[in-house]
Enzyme design. Structure first.
Site, PDB file in Angstrom:
ATOM      1  N   HIS A  25       2.887  -1.318   2.126  1.00 25.86           N
ATOM      2  CA  HIS A  25       2.011  -0.059   1.864  1.00 25.86           C
ATOM      3  C   HIS A  25       2.251   0.663   0.623  1.00 25.86           C
ATOM      4  CE1 HIS A  25       0.998   3.969   2.786  1.00 25.86           C
ATOM      5  NE2 HIS A  25       2.141   4.755   2.646  1.00 25.86           N
ATOM      6  N   ASP A  69      -3.531   3.236   5.848  1.00 26.86           N
ATOM      7  CA  ASP A  69      -4.440   2.512   4.930  1.00 26.86           C
ATOM      8  C   ASP A  69      -5.414   1.908   5.857  1.00 26.86           C
ATOM      9  OD1 ASP A  69      -2.144   2.592   2.792  1.00 26.86           O
ATOM     10  OD2 ASP A  69      -0.997   1.466   4.332  1.00 26.86           O
TER      11      ASP A  69
HETATM   12  P1  NAD Z   1       8.902  16.296   4.179  1.00 27.76           P
HETATM   13  O1  NAD Z   1       9.859  16.387   3.013  1.00 27.76           O
HETATM   14  O2  NAD Z   1       7.998  17.310   4.611  1.00 27.76           O
HETATM   15  O3  NAD Z   1      10.093  15.905   5.638  1.00 27.76           O
HETATM   16  C1  NAD Z   1      11.142  15.019   5.560  1.00 27.76           C
HETATM   17  C2  NAD Z   1      11.885  15.593   6.462  1.00 27.76           C
HETATM   18  O4  NAD Z   1      12.900  14.547   6.655  1.00 27.76           O
HETATM   19  C3  NAD Z   1      12.807  16.712   6.194  1.00 27.76           C
HETATM   20  O5  NAD Z   1      12.650  17.890   7.146  1.00 27.76           O
HETATM   21  C4  NAD Z   1      14.055  16.231   5.838  1.00 27.76           C
HETATM   22  O6  NAD Z   1      15.089  17.387   6.278  1.00 27.76           O
HETATM   23  C5  NAD Z   1      14.288  15.153   6.541  1.00 27.76           C
HETATM   24  N1  NAD Z   1      15.082  14.127   6.437  1.00 27.76           N
HETATM   25  C6  NAD Z   1      15.484  13.743   5.064  1.00 27.76           C
HETATM   26  N2  NAD Z   1      16.610  12.797   5.439  1.00 27.76           N
HETATM   27  C7  NAD Z   1      16.942  12.647   6.648  1.00 27.76           C
HETATM   28  C8  NAD Z   1      17.629  11.835   7.219  1.00 27.76           C
HETATM   29  N3  NAD Z   1      18.586  10.949   6.651  1.00 27.76           N
HETATM   30  N4  NAD Z   1      17.665  11.866   8.506  1.00 27.76           N
HETATM   31  C9  NAD Z   1      16.891  12.729   9.303  1.00 27.76           C
HETATM   32  N5  NAD Z   1      15.854  13.478   8.658  1.00 27.76           N
HETATM   33  C10 NAD Z   1      15.897  13.552   7.395  1.00 27.76           C
HETATM   34  O7  NAD Z   1       8.274  14.650   4.104  1.00 27.76           O
HETATM   35  P2  NAD Z   1       6.886  14.314   4.937  1.00 27.76           P
HETATM   36  O8  NAD Z   1       5.819  14.478   4.363  1.00 27.76           O
HETATM   37  O9  NAD Z   1       7.306  14.363   6.470  1.00 27.76           O
HETATM   38  O10 NAD Z   1       7.054  12.564   4.573  1.00 27.76           O
HETATM   39  C11 NAD Z   1       8.215  11.947   5.271  1.00 27.76           C
HETATM   40  C12 NAD Z   1       8.091  10.538   4.670  1.00 27.76           C
HETATM   41  O11 NAD Z   1       7.105   9.846   5.104  1.00 27.76           O
HETATM   42  C13 NAD Z   1       8.294  10.259   3.412  1.00 27.76           C
HETATM   43  O12 NAD Z   1       9.158   9.061   2.920  1.00 27.76           O
HETATM   44  C14 NAD Z   1       6.660   9.945   2.884  1.00 27.76           C
HETATM   45  O13 NAD Z   1       6.640   8.951   1.526  1.00 27.76           O
HETATM   46  C15 NAD Z   1       6.608   9.094   4.124  1.00 27.76           C
HETATM   47  N6  NAD Z   1       5.005   8.865   4.256  1.00 27.76           N
HETATM   48  C16 NAD Z   1       4.689   7.576   4.840  1.00 27.76           C
HETATM   49  C17 NAD Z   1       3.560   7.390   5.064  1.00 27.76           C
HETATM   50  C18 NAD Z   1       2.871   5.950   5.386  1.00 27.76           C
HETATM   51  O14 NAD Z   1       1.671   5.606   5.480  1.00 27.76           O
HETATM   52  N7  NAD Z   1       3.744   4.842   5.640  1.00 27.76           N
HETATM   53  C19 NAD Z   1       2.450   8.200   4.795  1.00 27.76           C
HETATM   54  C20 NAD Z   1       2.696   9.590   4.260  1.00 27.76           C
HETATM   55  C21 NAD Z   1       3.991   9.700   4.226  1.00 27.76           C
HETATM   56  C1  LMR Z   2       0.587   7.947   1.741  1.00 32.17           C
HETATM   57  O1  LMR Z   2       0.007   6.797   1.827  1.00 32.17           O
HETATM   58  O2  LMR Z   2      -0.150   9.057   2.044  1.00 32.17           O
HETATM   59  C2  LMR Z   2       2.003   8.235   1.804  1.00 32.17           C
HETATM   60  O3  LMR Z   2       2.449   6.937   1.696  1.00 32.17           O
HETATM   61  C3  LMR Z   2       2.385   9.281   0.852  1.00 32.17           C
HETATM   62  C4  LMR Z   2       2.515   8.661  -0.503  1.00 32.17           C
HETATM   63  O4  LMR Z   2       3.787   8.854  -1.223  1.00 32.17           O
HETATM   64  O5  LMR Z   2       1.474   8.109  -1.044  1.00 32.17           O
END
Ligand code: NAD
Ligand code: LMR
Length: 330
Positions: A189, A161
């Site tokens: 967030h 952010d």
């Molecule tokens: P993705 O689905 O591509 O990857 C997630 C991975 O986590 C998968 O490979 C899955 O097998 C694995 N997984 C699921 N549960 C698990 C567990 N208990 N232990 C270990 N591995 C596990 O998703 P992504 O795009 O990499 O996003 C991951 C997370 O990050 C999501 O919750 C998303 O919303 C979050 N995210 C947060 C922010 C932020 O700014 N805070 C930004 C983007 C994404």
């Molecule tokens: C983001 O801000 O891009 C991540 O938290 C993914 C989402 O769910 O928006």
């Protein structure tokens, strides 16, 4: 020979994991002279994909990568053993039409066993960055299940952010990214967060002096940053990954490198009720500063009536999320 840093990444085969691992291995984060051992953690059904990532890591021949361990999420104590940094990414991302908080009962429970395992086996100096959404409350769950790990070791990611807000201000002002500083993200967030334009600087001057369109600052600027995750999902069909991985690494760098004077780094941390009238016991985005070892919340940010009303909303949402997961908080 410098002792290696052990870094665990959960969800290592996912979109964000894949984008983060190679930069962790390359020396980008911890420097060219710091050996790194990566602990890749995945669900049992994704361990095959980790084998492929391991091959690719080998094929990069990074001089700084001195070990790769692959672990199943079925044995988190083995996964986190001796880890100095743990990046908690593994979880389900939201789809179009969802809010991040809609994931709370799906992803929240992952973070109870995760917290317990970190306490049981990670290094004594462990630091944890929670990325999986809703990251503030997942961080609260994990830290509450690891009461012996000091509270100042836990961070939820609001750096994406911050980076988004910096970019929007730079574009609007017609100035380079490097001209923008001191951008704090307050609260959750989520779509209630407050990207703080009021304390931001552009070329060292108040952003509100440089950008005279205050209606934009109070309106489209805030909503663009609040809704950026949803906009990326709509356009890409999947949630942000490269920018999220970049922000996770920026979060680590922001803690292990001194923060330049006159600016801040954004992350959500555990509140003790003593600062900015924010209640105790939530994980809340705040302006931080690090000396490279220890961090503190920066004092002195001005909060006027407008800012206070937005901050209040996002804090209320965090209190509500805490209530929703109270069964996961020992
Ligand atoms: P993705 O689905 O591509 O990857 C997630 C991975 O986590 C998968 O490979 C899955 O097998 C694995 N997984 C699921 N549960 C698990 C567990 N208990 N232990 C270990 N591995 C596990 O998703 P992504 O795009 O990499 O996003 C991951 C997370 O990050 C999501 O919750 C998303 O919303 C979050 N995210 C947060 C922010 C932020 O700014 N805070 C930004 C983007 C994404
Ligand atoms: C983001 O801000 O891009 C991540 O938290 C993914 C989402 O769910 O928006």
């Amino acid at each position: 020979m410098t002792a290696p840093i052990h870094v665990a990444v959960t969800g290592a085969a996912g979109q964000i994991g894949y984008a983060a691992l190679f930069r962790l291995a390359s020396g980008d984060v911890f420097g060219p002279n710091q050996p790194v051992v990566l602990h890749l953690v995945e669900l049992p059904q994704a361990l095959g994909a980790l084998d492929g990532i391991h091959m690719e890591l080998d094929d990069c021949a990074f001089p700084t990568l001195v070990g790769v361990e692959k672990h199943s999420s079925d044995n988190l104590e083995a996964a986190f053993a001796g880890c100095n940094w743990v990046l908690l990414v593994g979880s389900v991302p939201r789809k179009a039409g969802m809010e991040r908080a809609d994931l709370i009962r799906i992803n929240g429970p992952i973070f109870t066993s995760t917290g317990k395992a970190i306490q049981a086996s990670a290094a004594k100096d462990v630091r944890v960055v929670v990325v999986g959404n809703p990251c503030n409350t997942n961080c609260l769950i994990a830290m509450s299940n690891a009461p012996e790990v000091p509270k100042d070791r836990w961070f939820a990611m609001t750096r994406l952010d911050q980076n988004r807000a910096v970019a929007q201000l730079a574009i609007k002002a017609g100035r380079p990214i490097a001209a923008v500083s001191n951008v704090a993200i307050w609260g959750n967030h989520s779509a209630t967060q407050f990207p703080d334009f009021a304390n931001a600087k552009i070329d060292g001057k108040p952003a509100t002096d440089v950008i005279t369109d205050h209606a934009w600052l109070k309106g489209d600027f805030i909503s663009t940053v609040q809704q950026r995750g949803a906009a990326v999902i709509k356009a890409r069909g999947a949630s942000s990954a490269a920018s999220a991985a970049n922000a996770a690494l920026d979060t680590v760098k922001g803690i292990i490198r001194p923060t330049p004077a006159g600016t801040c780094v954004s992350a959500a941390v555990f509140t003790d009720g003593s600062q900015y009238d924010i209640p105790a016991g939530i994980v809340c985005g705040l302006p931080l500063s690090s000396d490279g070892t220890n961090w503190k919340t920066l004092p002195g940010f001005q909060i006027d009536e407008f800012s206070r009303s937005v901050i209040q909303k996002t804090v209320d949402e965090l209190l509500q999320e805490r209530d929703t997961v109270k069964d996961l908080l020992p």
